[in-house]
Design a protein around this motif. Structure first.
Motif, PDB file in Angstrom:
ATOM      1  N   CYS A 114     -13.014  -6.581 -11.319  1.00  0.00           N
ATOM      2  CA  CYS A 114     -12.433  -5.680 -10.311  1.00  0.00           C
ATOM      3  C   CYS A 114     -13.111  -5.844  -8.954  1.00  0.00           C
ATOM      4  O   CYS A 114     -14.331  -5.846  -8.854  1.00  0.00           O
ATOM      5  N   CYS A 152     -10.059  -3.176  -4.761  1.00  0.00           N
ATOM      6  CA  CYS A 152      -9.134  -3.295  -3.633  1.00  0.00           C
ATOM      7  C   CYS A 152      -8.286  -2.046  -3.465  1.00  0.00           C
ATOM      8  O   CYS A 152      -7.763  -1.792  -2.374  1.00  0.00           O
ATOM      9  N   CYS A 182      -4.104  -0.762  -7.270  1.00  0.00           N
ATOM     10  CA  CYS A 182      -3.603  -0.113  -8.481  1.00  0.00           C
ATOM     11  C   CYS A 182      -3.442   1.394  -8.278  1.00  0.00           C
ATOM     12  O   CYS A 182      -2.580   2.022  -8.888  1.00  0.00           O
TER      13      CYS A 182
HETATM   14  S1  SF4 Z   1      -5.872  -3.551  -8.460  1.00  0.00           S
HETATM   15 FE1  SF4 Z   1      -7.282  -1.950  -9.202  1.00  0.00          FE
HETATM   16  S2  SF4 Z   1      -8.304  -2.823 -11.018  1.00  0.00           S
HETATM   17 FE2  SF4 Z   1      -7.342  -4.510  -9.870  1.00  0.00          FE
HETATM   18  S3  SF4 Z   1      -8.973  -5.287  -8.543  1.00  0.00           S
HETATM   19 FE3  SF4 Z   1      -7.821  -3.800  -7.340  1.00  0.00          FE
HETATM   20  S4  SF4 Z   1      -8.911  -1.853  -7.681  1.00  0.00           S
HETATM   21 FE4  SF4 Z   1      -9.615  -3.272  -9.275  1.00  0.00          FE
END
Ligand code: SF4
Ligand code: SF4
Length: 135
Positions: free
Chosen positions: A116, A119, A122
């Protein structure tokens, strides 16, 4: 001493320069590289853990910033309310490093923190709002 998780983003014209060498030699950073994605002439990304004093950490970060390298601190984490998860998989579709995936046997959501990059994509992708980014 600090143990800090950072992601460094290199623009294409800087991927061939030896920044990690400078950070170790000039700024006393003890670096553990977790993941590297660097090709000459393309954008690069380096996920690392850094062990050094607060002062040296700050100096090294200034050096990187002045060199045109973007740095993100990964002290934040992803929190998922698994009891509420409906296993729709929407979050897995936006997770570029593959930190979120559906278990192929149980179809339950699996989060791999080591992949992770925090970012936050999600968080906004979950239709029922059960993913939170925080400290
Ligand atoms: S989308 Fe969510 S789980 Fe995936 S890298 Fe980004 S923060 Fe982490
Ligand atoms: S988007 Fe939300 S509900 Fe769907 S699998 Fe991910 S955490 Fe579960």
């Amino acid at each position: 001493m600090n143990n800090t998780r950072l992601t460094l983003y290199f623009p294409p014209d800087l991927t061939c320069k030896a920044f990690t060498y400078d950070l170790v030699k000039e700024y006393d950073w003890k670096i553990n590289i977790i993941k590297a994605s660097i090709s000459e002439g393309q954008e690069g990304r380096l996920l690392m853990e850094v062990d050094t004093s607060s002062e040296k950490l700050k100096e090294g970060l200034e050096y990187l910033s002045n060199s045109g390298i973007e740095v993100k601190n990964l002290e934040k984490q992803v929190y998922i309310d698994r009891d509420e998860c409906i296993s729709c998989g929407a979050c897995t579709g936006v997770c570029l490093p593959g930190a979120l995936e559906m278990d192929k046997n149980t179809w339950e959501l699996v989060h791999n923190p080591e992949k992770c990059i925090v970012c936050g994509l999600c968080e906004s992708a979950c239709p029922i709002g059960i993913i939170k980014i925080g400290f």
